[in-house]
Each structure stands twice: as C-alpha cells, then as structure tokens.
Motif scaffolding. Structure first.
Motif, PDB file in Angstrom:
ATOM      1  N   LEU A 266     -10.656 -21.403  75.335  1.00 43.26           N
ATOM      2  CA  LEU A 266     -10.148 -22.775  75.314  1.00 43.26           C
ATOM      3  C   LEU A 266      -9.211 -23.007  74.133  1.00 43.26           C
ATOM      4  CD1 LEU A 266     -13.316 -24.788  76.384  1.00 43.26           C
ATOM      5  CD2 LEU A 266     -11.244 -24.379  77.732  1.00 43.26           C
ATOM      6  N   LYS A 267      -9.546 -22.422  73.004  1.00 37.83           N
ATOM      7  CA  LYS A 267      -8.692 -22.598  71.823  1.00 37.83           C
ATOM      8  C   LYS A 267      -7.343 -21.927  72.032  1.00 37.83           C
ATOM      9  CE  LYS A 267      -8.412 -21.890  66.899  1.00 37.83           C
ATOM     10  NZ  LYS A 267      -8.908 -21.228  65.722  1.00 37.83           N
ATOM     11  N   SER A 268      -7.366 -20.730  72.631  1.00 38.33           N
ATOM     12  CA  SER A 268      -6.103 -20.016  72.836  1.00 38.33           C
ATOM     13  C   SER A 268      -5.226 -20.715  73.890  1.00 38.33           C
ATOM     14  CB  SER A 268      -6.355 -18.560  73.241  1.00 38.33           C
ATOM     15  OG  SER A 268      -6.967 -18.501  74.513  1.00 38.33           O
TER      16      SER A 268
ATOM     17  N   GLY B  17     -15.195 -20.739  74.044  1.00 37.97           N
ATOM     18  CA  GLY B  17     -14.527 -21.476  72.962  1.00 37.97           C
ATOM     19  C   GLY B  17     -13.226 -20.819  72.547  1.00 37.97           C
ATOM     20  N   TRP B  18     -13.231 -19.505  72.407  1.00 38.41           N
ATOM     21  CA  TRP B  18     -12.005 -18.790  72.046  1.00 38.41           C
ATOM     22  C   TRP B  18     -10.942 -18.948  73.132  1.00 38.41           C
ATOM     23  CZ3 TRP B  18     -14.704 -13.648  70.366  1.00 38.41           C
ATOM     24  CH2 TRP B  18     -15.156 -13.756  69.051  1.00 38.41           C
TER      25      TRP B  18
ATOM     26  N   ALA C  84      -5.385 -24.063  74.585  1.00 35.38           N
ATOM     27  CA  ALA C  84      -4.982 -25.379  74.050  1.00 35.38           C
ATOM     28  C   ALA C  84      -4.082 -25.242  72.831  1.00 35.38           C
ATOM     29  CB  ALA C  84      -6.225 -26.186  73.691  1.00 35.38           C
ATOM     30  N   GLY C  85      -4.186 -24.161  72.124  1.00 33.21           N
ATOM     31  CA  GLY C  85      -3.512 -24.021  70.821  1.00 33.21           C
ATOM     32  C   GLY C  85      -2.153 -23.525  70.948  1.00 33.21           C
TER      33      GLY C  85
END
Length: 121
Positions: A116-118, A113-114, A120-121
């Motif tokens: 993917l967030k980094s 999750g981290w 995508a973000g």
C-alpha cells in the motif's frame, strides 16, 4: 416379544477405521493422560506449597537457634514449587498455534502495508 436384532460387530470396528483417525485418537488419549498427570502434579504442588507456607509462618514466630537454616530451606522449596507451577502453565505446545498465527498474519500485514505504501507513495 423378540429382543432387538444385534449387529454382528461394532459399527466402528478396526476394519472400518482409517489409520489417520486411529493415530489422532491415540494422540488425544495421550494428551488426556498427560493433562491428568499434570493436574495431579499441580494439586500435589499446591498442597505442598500451602503446607510449607504454614510451616514457614510458624517458624517465623519461633525463637529456636536453627530456625534460620530451616527458614531458608523452606523458602527455597517454595520458590521451586512456584517455578514448577508457573513453568508448566505455559508450554510450547500451548502457545505454538497462537505464535504461528501471529507470525503469519503479522507478516501478511507488514507485506500489505509495504504494498500500500509503494502504491500510494
């Protein structure tokens, strides 16, 4: 007719077993003995619990002066039996594997999750 030829020894004799298999077999045997002992203890506790509940029901309808102390003692014994029955159902050994699986895959999920967030973000 000739009887069938017997082999000179068992196919899985001590000389053919590896020590690891033997240790695992002993571990399984000990677990089976512990399970049988626990089963017998649970059956005895259930019988005691049923007997005490019947006795408790009879005493509640009694008008004797010393009934309160005996009722309290029976109630305490019932609580101890209930605790014994519940505590042995969930031992660390029974939840150890699912716990570590949850920790492993839960932690992996957080890391993914981290990532993917980094990204995508």
């Amino acid at each position: 007719m000739k009887p069938p030829k017997q082999s000179s020894g068992p196919p899985f004799g001590k000389e053919n077993q590896d020590p690891e298999f033997e240790q695992e077999l002993l571990k399984v045997e000990r677990a089976l003995v512990a399970l049988k002992e626990r089963y017998n203890q649970v059956q005895a506790d259930k019988a005691s619990q049923k007997e005490l509940q019947q006795r408790l029901g009879r005493l509640r309808h009694s008008k004797l002066p010393n009934v309160k102390a005996e009722l309290k003692q029976i109630q305490q014994q019932l609580e101890e039996l209930e605790l014994n029955l519940e505590s042995q159902l969930f031992s660390w050994d029974s939840v150890k594997e699912p716990f570590w699986q949850a920790v492993r895959f839960g932690g992996l999920g957080v890391i993914i999750g981290w990532l993917l967030k980094s990204v995508a973000g």
